[in-house]
Design a protein around this motif. Structure first.
Motif, PDB file in Angstrom:
ATOM      1  N   ASP A  11      31.025 -17.131 -50.001  1.00 45.03           N
ATOM      2  CA  ASP A  11      30.379 -17.366 -48.698  1.00 45.03           C
ATOM      3  C   ASP A  11      29.162 -18.278 -48.848  1.00 45.03           C
ATOM      4  O   ASP A  11      28.947 -19.173 -48.024  1.00 45.03           O
ATOM      5  CB  ASP A  11      29.958 -16.045 -48.055  1.00 45.03           C
ATOM      6  CG  ASP A  11      31.131 -15.227 -47.548  1.00 45.03           C
ATOM      7  OD1 ASP A  11      32.238 -15.791 -47.382  1.00 45.03           O
ATOM      8  OD2 ASP A  11      30.931 -14.011 -47.319  1.00 45.03           O
ATOM      9  N   ARG A  12      28.372 -18.058 -49.897  1.00 45.56           N
ATOM     10  CA  ARG A  12      27.214 -18.924 -50.134  1.00 45.56           C
ATOM     11  C   ARG A  12      27.648 -20.353 -50.461  1.00 45.56           C
ATOM     12  O   ARG A  12      27.014 -21.313 -50.012  1.00 45.56           O
ATOM     13  CB  ARG A  12      26.335 -18.356 -51.244  1.00 45.56           C
ATOM     14  CG  ARG A  12      25.470 -17.215 -50.745  1.00 45.56           C
ATOM     15  CD  ARG A  12      24.472 -16.701 -51.773  1.00 45.56           C
ATOM     16  NE  ARG A  12      25.161 -15.742 -52.633  1.00 45.56           N
ATOM     17  CZ  ARG A  12      25.286 -15.854 -53.940  1.00 45.56           C
ATOM     18  NH1 ARG A  12      24.751 -16.859 -54.580  1.00 45.56           N
ATOM     19  NH2 ARG A  12      25.939 -14.947 -54.644  1.00 45.56           N
ATOM     20  N   LEU A  13      28.732 -20.507 -51.215  1.00 48.08           N
ATOM     21  CA  LEU A  13      29.244 -21.849 -51.505  1.00 48.08           C
ATOM     22  C   LEU A  13      29.686 -22.557 -50.241  1.00 48.08           C
ATOM     23  O   LEU A  13      29.485 -23.760 -50.089  1.00 48.08           O
ATOM     24  CB  LEU A  13      30.425 -21.782 -52.473  1.00 48.08           C
ATOM     25  CG  LEU A  13      30.150 -21.485 -53.928  1.00 48.08           C
ATOM     26  CD1 LEU A  13      31.453 -21.491 -54.717  1.00 48.08           C
ATOM     27  CD2 LEU A  13      29.159 -22.466 -54.527  1.00 48.08           C
ATOM     28  N   ARG A  14      30.315 -21.815 -49.337  1.00 51.13           N
ATOM     29  CA  ARG A  14      30.795 -22.406 -48.081  1.00 51.13           C
ATOM     30  C   ARG A  14      29.648 -22.982 -47.265  1.00 51.13           C
ATOM     31  O   ARG A  14      29.817 -23.971 -46.559  1.00 51.13           O
ATOM     32  CB  ARG A  14      31.554 -21.377 -47.243  1.00 51.13           C
ATOM     33  CG  ARG A  14      32.882 -20.991 -47.863  1.00 51.13           C
ATOM     34  CD  ARG A  14      33.766 -20.235 -46.900  1.00 51.13           C
ATOM     35  NE  ARG A  14      34.158 -21.141 -45.817  1.00 51.13           N
ATOM     36  CZ  ARG A  14      34.052 -20.851 -44.533  1.00 51.13           C
ATOM     37  NH1 ARG A  14      33.575 -19.697 -44.128  1.00 51.13           N
ATOM     38  NH2 ARG A  14      34.426 -21.732 -43.624  1.00 51.13           N
ATOM     39  N   ALA A  15      28.473 -22.353 -47.334  1.00 48.41           N
ATOM     40  CA  ALA A  15      27.326 -22.786 -46.538  1.00 48.41           C
ATOM     41  C   ALA A  15      26.455 -23.822 -47.255  1.00 48.41           C
ATOM     42  O   ALA A  15      25.614 -24.467 -46.631  1.00 48.41           O
ATOM     43  CB  ALA A  15      26.474 -21.567 -46.185  1.00 48.41           C
ATOM     44  N   HIS A  35      32.437 -27.649 -54.543  1.00 45.24           N
ATOM     45  CA  HIS A  35      31.715 -26.752 -55.448  1.00 45.24           C
ATOM     46  C   HIS A  35      32.757 -25.926 -56.183  1.00 45.24           C
ATOM     47  O   HIS A  35      33.678 -25.387 -55.559  1.00 45.24           O
ATOM     48  CB  HIS A  35      30.813 -25.756 -54.703  1.00 45.24           C
ATOM     49  CG  HIS A  35      29.732 -26.353 -53.890  1.00 45.24           C
ATOM     50  ND1 HIS A  35      28.663 -27.039 -54.434  1.00 45.24           N
ATOM     51  CD2 HIS A  35      29.530 -26.355 -52.549  1.00 45.24           C
ATOM     52  CE1 HIS A  35      27.857 -27.425 -53.471  1.00 45.24           C
ATOM     53  NE2 HIS A  35      28.366 -27.023 -52.317  1.00 45.24           N
ATOM     54  N   LEU A  36      32.633 -25.787 -57.485  1.00 46.04           N
ATOM     55  CA  LEU A  36      33.420 -24.855 -58.296  1.00 46.04           C
ATOM     56  C   LEU A  36      32.438 -23.947 -59.011  1.00 46.04           C
ATOM     57  O   LEU A  36      31.404 -24.417 -59.497  1.00 46.04           O
ATOM     58  CB  LEU A  36      34.273 -25.596 -59.338  1.00 46.04           C
ATOM     59  CG  LEU A  36      35.329 -26.560 -58.825  1.00 46.04           C
ATOM     60  CD1 LEU A  36      35.988 -27.289 -59.994  1.00 46.04           C
ATOM     61  CD2 LEU A  36      36.365 -25.833 -57.991  1.00 46.04           C
ATOM     62  N   VAL A  37      32.770 -22.664 -59.089  1.00 44.44           N
ATOM     63  CA  VAL A  37      31.855 -21.730 -59.725  1.00 44.44           C
ATOM     64  C   VAL A  37      32.634 -20.705 -60.549  1.00 44.44           C
ATOM     65  O   VAL A  37      33.722 -20.293 -60.157  1.00 44.44           O
ATOM     66  CB  VAL A  37      30.966 -21.026 -58.677  1.00 44.44           C
ATOM     67  CG1 VAL A  37      31.774 -20.131 -57.761  1.00 44.44           C
ATOM     68  CG2 VAL A  37      29.843 -20.239 -59.327  1.00 44.44           C
ATOM     69  N   ARG A  38      32.054 -20.343 -61.675  1.00 41.89           N
ATOM     70  CA  ARG A  38      32.622 -19.272 -62.493  1.00 41.89           C
ATOM     71  C   ARG A  38      32.138 -17.946 -61.919  1.00 41.89           C
ATOM     72  O   ARG A  38      30.940 -17.701 -61.814  1.00 41.89           O
ATOM     73  CB  ARG A  38      32.165 -19.412 -63.939  1.00 41.89           C
ATOM     74  CG  ARG A  38      32.764 -18.330 -64.843  1.00 41.89           C
ATOM     75  CD  ARG A  38      32.269 -18.435 -66.255  1.00 41.89           C
ATOM     76  NE  ARG A  38      30.856 -18.077 -66.295  1.00 41.89           N
ATOM     77  CZ  ARG A  38      29.961 -18.638 -67.103  1.00 41.89           C
ATOM     78  NH1 ARG A  38      30.310 -19.586 -67.940  1.00 41.89           N
ATOM     79  NH2 ARG A  38      28.716 -18.259 -67.082  1.00 41.89           N
ATOM     80  N   LEU A  39      33.086 -17.106 -61.546  1.00 42.69           N
ATOM     81  CA  LEU A  39      32.752 -15.790 -61.007  1.00 42.69           C
ATOM     82  C   LEU A  39      32.677 -14.732 -62.105  1.00 42.69           C
ATOM     83  O   LEU A  39      31.886 -13.800 -62.020  1.00 42.69           O
ATOM     84  CB  LEU A  39      33.799 -15.360 -59.978  1.00 42.69           C
ATOM     85  CG  LEU A  39      33.939 -16.237 -58.744  1.00 42.69           C
ATOM     86  CD1 LEU A  39      35.108 -15.772 -57.897  1.00 42.69           C
ATOM     87  CD2 LEU A  39      32.644 -16.249 -57.941  1.00 42.69           C
ATOM     88  N   GLY A 138      36.299 -21.937 -55.693  1.00 39.84           N
ATOM     89  CA  GLY A 138      35.757 -23.191 -55.236  1.00 39.84           C
ATOM     90  C   GLY A 138      35.881 -23.354 -53.738  1.00 39.84           C
ATOM     91  O   GLY A 138      36.634 -22.642 -53.068  1.00 39.84           O
ATOM     92  N   VAL A 139      35.105 -24.286 -53.255  1.00 41.91           N
ATOM     93  CA  VAL A 139      35.119 -24.693 -51.863  1.00 41.91           C
ATOM     94  C   VAL A 139      35.154 -26.215 -51.883  1.00 41.91           C
ATOM     95  O   VAL A 139      34.373 -26.849 -52.601  1.00 41.91           O
ATOM     96  CB  VAL A 139      33.855 -24.197 -51.130  1.00 41.91           C
ATOM     97  CG1 VAL A 139      33.808 -24.743 -49.723  1.00 41.91           C
ATOM     98  CG2 VAL A 139      33.786 -22.690 -51.129  1.00 41.91           C
ATOM     99  N   THR A 140      36.052 -26.789 -51.108  1.00 40.79           N
ATOM    100  CA  THR A 140      36.142 -28.249 -51.068  1.00 40.79           C
ATOM    101  C   THR A 140      36.642 -28.716 -49.704  1.00 40.79           C
ATOM    102  O   THR A 140      37.357 -27.995 -49.019  1.00 40.79           O
ATOM    103  CB  THR A 140      37.059 -28.796 -52.189  1.00 40.79           C
ATOM    104  OG1 THR A 140      37.031 -30.222 -52.153  1.00 40.79           O
ATOM    105  CG2 THR A 140      38.476 -28.303 -52.066  1.00 40.79           C
ATOM    106  N   VAL A 141      36.234 -29.916 -49.356  1.00 46.04           N
ATOM    107  CA  VAL A 141      36.785 -30.565 -48.158  1.00 46.04           C
ATOM    108  C   VAL A 141      37.804 -31.621 -48.549  1.00 46.04           C
ATOM    109  O   VAL A 141      38.344 -32.325 -47.698  1.00 46.04           O
ATOM    110  CB  VAL A 141      35.666 -31.187 -47.285  1.00 46.04           C
ATOM    111  CG1 VAL A 141      34.763 -30.092 -46.716  1.00 46.04           C
ATOM    112  CG2 VAL A 141      34.848 -32.203 -48.085  1.00 46.04           C
TER     113      VAL A 141
END
Length: 145
Positions: A11-15, A35-39, A138-141
């Motif tokens: 959710d934070r990545l989306r914003a 954004h790509l992030v290791r969870l 990740g979140v991407t457009v």
């Protein structure tokens, strides 16, 4: 981390604004449009008998299953997208856009959801056969190629 914490991170990545230039730091890779992030990360498994690898695989599979189920509950049925062919296409000279080139270097498939104008992506990454498994999101457009 728990599934709830993973969802909060997504959710934070989306914003979060996308940076104008690629940036990589401690488990996160960002750039124009992604954004790509290791969870999560499994422990190293250097056991001679291979038991560490099996335990790590079970751990990451459970976390991945819980995350994809939670995301499906929010965003509907996921698409499973094979990224293995992207690696071959890149070797053949095709330019694969970020973040998809990075994803294809560490995984053979991802789960995708369309969340408004963004794609949400979840996958398990591994850089090499002796490296730990990484639960990634990740979140991407940028549309998958």
């Amino acid at each position: 981390m728990t599934t709830a914490e993973h969802l909060d991170t997504i959710d934070r990545l989306r914003a979060k604004e996308f940076p104008p230039e690629p940036d990589r730091s401690s488990g996160q890779s960002s750039g124009p449009g992604y954004h790509l992030v290791r969870l999560s990360r499994t422990r190293d498994f250097w056991d001679d008998d291979g038991s560490g690898r099996a335990e790590a695989a079970d751990q990451i599979a459970a976390e991945y299953g819980a995350l994809t189920q939670a995301l499906a509950g929010r965003w509907g049925e996921q698409q499973v997208f094979s990224v293995g062919s992207l690696l071959d296409r890149g070797f053949d000279g095709e330019e694969i856009p970020k973040p998809w080139d990075e994803v294809s270097n560490t995984s053979d498939h991802v789960h995708l959801w369309r969340a408004e104008e963004q794609w949400l992506v979840a996958y398990v990454a591994q850089w090499g056969s002796e490296d730990p498994y990484l639960l990634m999101a990740g979140v991407t457009v940028i549309d998958p190629p």
